[in-house]
Each structure stands twice: as structure tokens, then as C-alpha cells.
Design a protein around this motif. Structure first.
Motif, PDB file in Angstrom:
ATOM      1  N   LYS A  47       0.824  -1.205   0.000  1.00  0.00           N
ATOM      2  CA  LYS A  47       0.000   0.000   0.000  1.00  0.00           C
ATOM      3  C   LYS A  47       0.856   1.253   0.000  1.00  0.00           C
ATOM      4  O   LYS A  47       1.891   1.331   0.642  1.00  0.00           O
ATOM      5  CB  LYS A  47      -0.916   0.013   1.232  1.00  0.00           C
ATOM      6  N   ALA A  48       0.384   2.233  -0.744  1.00  0.00           N
ATOM      7  CA  ALA A  48       0.986   3.566  -0.716  1.00  0.00           C
ATOM      8  C   ALA A  48      -0.146   4.552  -0.512  1.00  0.00           C
ATOM      9  O   ALA A  48      -1.263   4.352  -0.995  1.00  0.00           O
ATOM     10  CB  ALA A  48       1.725   3.856  -2.018  1.00  0.00           C
ATOM     11  N   SER A  49       0.120   5.622   0.217  1.00  0.00           N
ATOM     12  CA  SER A  49      -0.922   6.603   0.499  1.00  0.00           C
ATOM     13  C   SER A  49      -0.457   7.995   0.099  1.00  0.00           C
ATOM     14  O   SER A  49       0.741   8.290   0.078  1.00  0.00           O
ATOM     15  CB  SER A  49      -1.291   6.586   1.989  1.00  0.00           C
ATOM     16  N   LEU A  50      -1.426   8.840  -0.201  1.00  0.00           N
ATOM     17  CA  LEU A  50      -1.153  10.221  -0.589  1.00  0.00           C
ATOM     18  C   LEU A  50      -1.955  11.139   0.327  1.00  0.00           C
ATOM     19  O   LEU A  50      -3.182  11.156   0.295  1.00  0.00           O
ATOM     20  CB  LEU A  50      -1.550  10.442  -2.054  1.00  0.00           C
ATOM     21  N   LEU A  51      -1.232  11.881   1.146  1.00  0.00           N
ATOM     22  CA  LEU A  51      -1.849  12.762   2.130  1.00  0.00           C
ATOM     23  C   LEU A  51      -2.065  14.144   1.541  1.00  0.00           C
ATOM     24  O   LEU A  51      -1.179  14.695   0.886  1.00  0.00           O
ATOM     25  CB  LEU A  51      -0.954  12.863   3.364  1.00  0.00           C
ATOM     26  N   SER A  52      -3.228  14.704   1.788  1.00  0.00           N
ATOM     27  CA  SER A  52      -3.549  16.036   1.278  1.00  0.00           C
ATOM     28  C   SER A  52      -4.237  16.858   2.362  1.00  0.00           C
ATOM     29  O   SER A  52      -4.639  16.329   3.404  1.00  0.00           O
ATOM     30  CB  SER A  52      -4.471  15.940   0.056  1.00  0.00           C
ATOM     31  N   SER A  53      -4.395  18.132   2.082  1.00  0.00           N
ATOM     32  CA  SER A  53      -5.222  18.986   2.923  1.00  0.00           C
ATOM     33  C   SER A  53      -6.695  18.655   2.643  1.00  0.00           C
ATOM     34  O   SER A  53      -7.005  17.760   1.849  1.00  0.00           O
ATOM     35  CB  SER A  53      -4.948  20.452   2.610  1.00  0.00           C
ATOM     36  N   ARG A  54      -7.593  19.419   3.244  1.00  0.00           N
ATOM     37  CA  ARG A  54      -9.023  19.205   3.026  1.00  0.00           C
ATOM     38  C   ARG A  54      -9.577  20.169   1.985  1.00  0.00           C
ATOM     39  O   ARG A  54     -10.776  20.452   1.956  1.00  0.00           O
ATOM     40  CB  ARG A  54      -9.776  19.343   4.353  1.00  0.00           C
ATOM     41  N   ASN A  55      -8.719  20.656   1.133  1.00  0.00           N
ATOM     42  CA  ASN A  55      -9.143  21.528   0.042  1.00  0.00           C
ATOM     43  C   ASN A  55     -10.210  20.824  -0.806  1.00  0.00           C
ATOM     44  O   ASN A  55     -10.152  19.613  -1.009  1.00  0.00           O
ATOM     45  CB  ASN A  55      -7.926  21.870  -0.820  1.00  0.00           C
ATOM     46  N   PRO A  56     -11.207  21.569  -1.320  1.00  0.00           N
ATOM     47  CA  PRO A  56     -12.273  20.949  -2.127  1.00  0.00           C
ATOM     48  C   PRO A  56     -11.761  20.119  -3.301  1.00  0.00           C
ATOM     49  O   PRO A  56     -12.393  19.126  -3.677  1.00  0.00           O
ATOM     50  CB  PRO A  56     -13.086  22.151  -2.607  1.00  0.00           C
ATOM     51  N   LEU A  57     -10.629  20.510  -3.873  1.00  0.00           N
ATOM     52  CA  LEU A  57     -10.084  19.728  -4.988  1.00  0.00           C
ATOM     53  C   LEU A  57      -9.820  18.296  -4.560  1.00  0.00           C
ATOM     54  O   LEU A  57     -10.130  17.350  -5.288  1.00  0.00           O
ATOM     55  CB  LEU A  57      -8.789  20.381  -5.494  1.00  0.00           C
ATOM     56  N   TYR A  58      -9.267  18.109  -3.350  1.00  0.00           N
ATOM     57  CA  TYR A  58      -8.914  16.778  -2.874  1.00  0.00           C
ATOM     58  C   TYR A  58     -10.124  16.012  -2.334  1.00  0.00           C
ATOM     59  O   TYR A  58     -10.040  14.807  -2.116  1.00  0.00           O
ATOM     60  CB  TYR A  58      -7.838  16.876  -1.807  1.00  0.00           C
TER      61      TYR A  58
END
Length: 222
Positions: free
Chosen positions: A143-154
Motif C-alpha cells: 500500500k501507498a498513500s497520498l496525504l492532502s489537505s481538506r481543500n475541495p479539490l482533494y
């Protein structure tokens, strides 16, 4: 690319394992052209013309890049993708062409930029372009994960579906916290400090400067 700067970096770093890895990254086209977006407003397409944008490498430096890649690939196999990445998108103004967007995928462990992309329209596809280059450079195991902010794009369904296609798990920061995404904000903050008073006249100027900055940044972390 300013060849003198490039050759200076080569003299300093070509004996490191990181040099060949960065040369491979430079051969991949990071530009997401307007015609590659799934959906885009007609007026935006008419107003923004980006078909002449080109990657960073020029002919004079390509021979050095190819030589470095051959040496690197003879000495190593395609590496595993780090299990934890984070994503961010920076905005850069230009005098003549308007705004350019850069997506950076950063390893949460080493803090290196693993891949990046440029576009003149901010959308989930910009992240997808960077992920395409990650797939070329690295192999996924587990498994690999991609962490993002809670911006609407994400939070959009388009973004979530795109990650499923790459077999990468989505992570988002918790409300009221920055979490590992602080790595992204720190990276872009320090990038702006390095940029200082540099003024980009065109999109291409911005692409050239930002790519060289990523190269320096990654090599300095090695």
C-alpha cells in the motif's frame, strides 16, 4: 536550462546515487497541456494557449542527462515507491501569461520531491500527471498513500477516482490539524523564500526556474 548552473550541479553531485535518479526525473515531461484535461471551459481554452510549453531539458544538457541515466540504471533497479507521500499545489504569477500551477508529490520520510507537474489550470488532473511520472520512476509494493489537505479539490469525486486508478490510498488531514501535510506547506514556504524577488515573465520562465529549484533542493537533501 542555464547550462552553467546545470554543469555546476553535476560536478558537485554526479558521484552520488541521487544524481542519476534526478536525471531520470528530468527526462519525463511534467507539463499537463490544456488539451489533456477532461473538462475545461471553452473560454479558458481560447484565452490560454499552452501548446508551446516545453520541459526543462535542452539539447546541450541532454547528452549529460542520458549519460547519467545509463550509469544509474546499470547500477540499480527501479526502486520501491515510498509508502507515504503528500501532495500540494503552488501558484506562481507571471507578467505576460497569467498564473502557472505546480503540483509536487513529496516523500514524507525524506522530504524529497518525488515527482511534479505544471499546468495553467488547477484541477485534479494536475495531480494525475505527477502520479503518471511516479509510476514510471518507481514500482509499487503493497500500500501507498497520498496525504492532502481538506481543500475541495482533494475532496472531489474526480480526485478520489483518479487515486483509485493509481492504486494509491487517499489520506486527508483531520479538521483543525495540519498533520503530515505540514511538510507540504513548509516546502512551498521555503520555495517562495528561495524565489525572493525573482519575477517570471512567462509560463516557460516559471517552469525553467521551478524545475532547477527542485533539482537543487533534492540534491541538497541527498
Amino acid at each position: 536550462m542555464q547550462s552553467s548552473n546545470f554543469l555546476e550541479l553535476r560536478l558537485l553531485h554526479e558521484d552520488s546515487g541521487e544524481w542519476g535518479r534526478q536525471m531520470r526525473l528530468l527526462t519525463l515531461n511534467p507539463i499537463l497541456y490544456l488539451e489533456q484535461y477532461e473538462e475545461i471551459a471553452d473560454e479558458l481554452y481560447r484565452w490560454k494557449q499552452d501548446e508551446e510549453l516545453r520541459p526543462f531539458i535542452d539539447r546541450e544538457d541532454m547528452a549529460v542527462v542520458r549519460e547519467s541515466i545509463i550509469y544509474y540504471e546499470e547500477d540499480t533497479k527501479r526502486e520501491l515507491l515510498p509508502p507515504g507521500l503528500c501532495v500540494g499545489i503552488g501558484t506562481y504569477k507571471t507578467v505576460r501569461d497569467g498564473e502557472l500551477y505546480m503540483c509536487a508529490l513529496i516523500d514524507r520520510g525524506s522530504r524529497k520531491v518525488m515527482a511534479y507537474s505544471f499546468g495553467v489550470y488547477r484541477s485534479a488532473e494536475l495531480v494525475g500527471k505527477a502520479l503518471e511520472n511516479v509510476e514510471v520512476l518507481y514500482r509499487l509494493s503493497g500500500k501507498a498513500s497520498l496525504l492532502s489537505s481538506r481543500n475541495p479539490l482533494y475532496r472531489s469525486r474526480k480526485y478520489q477516482k483518479m487515486l483509485e486508478g493509481f492504486r494509491i490510498e487517499q489520506e486527508m488531514t483531520q479538521k483543525g490539524t495540519r498533520g503530515g501535510a505540514a511538510i507540504v506547506s513548509t516546502y512551498f514556504s521555503w520555495l517562495m523564500r528561495r524565489k525572493g524577488h525573482t519575477v517570471f515573465q512567462t509560463w516557460q520562465d516559471a517552469i525553467d526556474w521551478l524545475t532547477m529549484d527542485i533539482l537543487r533542493y533534492n540534491l541538497n537533501l541527498s
